[in-house]
Design an enzyme around this catalytic site. Structure first.
Site, PDB file in Angstrom:
ATOM      1  N   CYS A  69       0.697  -1.215   0.000  1.00 36.82           N
ATOM      2  CA  CYS A  69      -0.296  -0.096  -0.075  1.00 36.82           C
ATOM      3  C   CYS A  69       0.908   1.087  -0.016  1.00 36.82           C
ATOM      4  O   CYS A  69       1.494   1.531   1.081  1.00 36.82           O
ATOM      5  CB  CYS A  69      -0.901  -0.032   1.181  1.00 36.82           C
ATOM      6  SG  CYS A  69      -1.834   1.513   1.299  1.00 36.82           S
ATOM      7  N   GLU A 121      -4.041   0.946  -6.182  1.00 43.77           N
ATOM      8  CA  GLU A 121      -2.857  -0.208  -6.635  1.00 43.77           C
ATOM      9  C   GLU A 121      -2.939   0.257  -8.106  1.00 43.77           C
ATOM     10  O   GLU A 121      -3.946   0.594  -8.613  1.00 43.77           O
ATOM     11  CB  GLU A 121      -3.359  -1.293  -6.155  1.00 43.77           C
ATOM     12  CG  GLU A 121      -2.981  -1.814  -4.780  1.00 43.77           C
ATOM     13  CD  GLU A 121      -1.620  -1.763  -4.431  1.00 43.77           C
ATOM     14  OE1 GLU A 121      -0.595  -1.785  -5.167  1.00 43.77           O
ATOM     15  OE2 GLU A 121      -1.161  -2.012  -3.462  1.00 43.77           O
TER      16      GLU A 121
END
Length: 205
Positions: free
Chosen positions: A2, A102
């Site tokens: 992340c 992402e």
């Protein structure tokens, strides 16, 4: 992993600014490592700010001399890593988020995806580790193997905790399967730059 996420939407929730003792702040839609992020430490019980790039308490040099990439930590091994093992025991925290990004594709042609809650609760609660280095709070977001909701985007995901798991995590639970049942959905968004920051970043294209 992340590497980018957005602030939670605090308006009208149980963690309204006035309830958590934090001055109102403009919601950010492109939070990057080394920026300050909102956390809830286990020990203090009150919300606080921490620099999103973990520095262990034993680091003796200057901040810029800490070269390790520590904005994420793998839950499978954090308890045994010299960098994180003290925080695993004594520095647990929660990091609230409204979603995260992402990317898929090859270098130079990557497509960003915005990932958010598919459950009733809008806020995602990341499991985090906190280190107070030279009187500065620093933190990392724990990651785990992706579940079926997001594995088509990336093989890793943040450890996202439900209400029961949040209490267990802060209380010191050793279960490394935490976050496996997170309910998530995602959509493609437009490419954006490192300095871009607006609600349009999370709009579906």
């Amino acid at each position: 992993m992340c590497g980018r996420f957005i602030d939670p939407n605090l308006r009208g929730t149980e963690i309204e600014h006035s309830e958590i003792g934090i001055d109102p702040f403009a919601r950010r839609f492109n939070i990057k490592p080394t920026q300050d992020v909102l956390i809830r430490p286990a020990e203090e019980g009150q919300f606080a700010w921490a620099r999103w790039w973990f520095i262990p308490v034993w680091h003796k040099g200057e901040m810029q001399e800490w070269k390790a990439t520590t904005f994420n930590a793998r839950i499978e091994e954090a308890d045994a890593k010299p960098t994180f093992r003290a925080a695993w025991k004594y520095g647990r925290c929660l990091i609230p988020a409204g979603g995260y990004y992402e990317w898929t594709g090859t270098k130079g042609q990557k497509t960003p995806h915005f990932i958010q809650s598919a459950a009733n609760e809008e806020t995602l609660w990341f499991a985090g580790l906190l280190s107070i280095w030279n009187d500065m709070r620093t933190c990392t977001i724990l990651t785990r193997a992706a579940n079926s909701d997001v594995e088509d985007v990336h093989h890793r995901m943040p450890v996202i905790l439900n209400a029961d798991e949040r209490d267990a995590w802060l209380a010191g639970k050793q279960d490394k399967d935490l976050g496996a049942g997170a309910s998530l959905r995602h959509h493609i968004v437009k490419s954006f730059g490192i300095q871009d920051d607006s609600p349009e970043l999370i709009e579906e294209v």
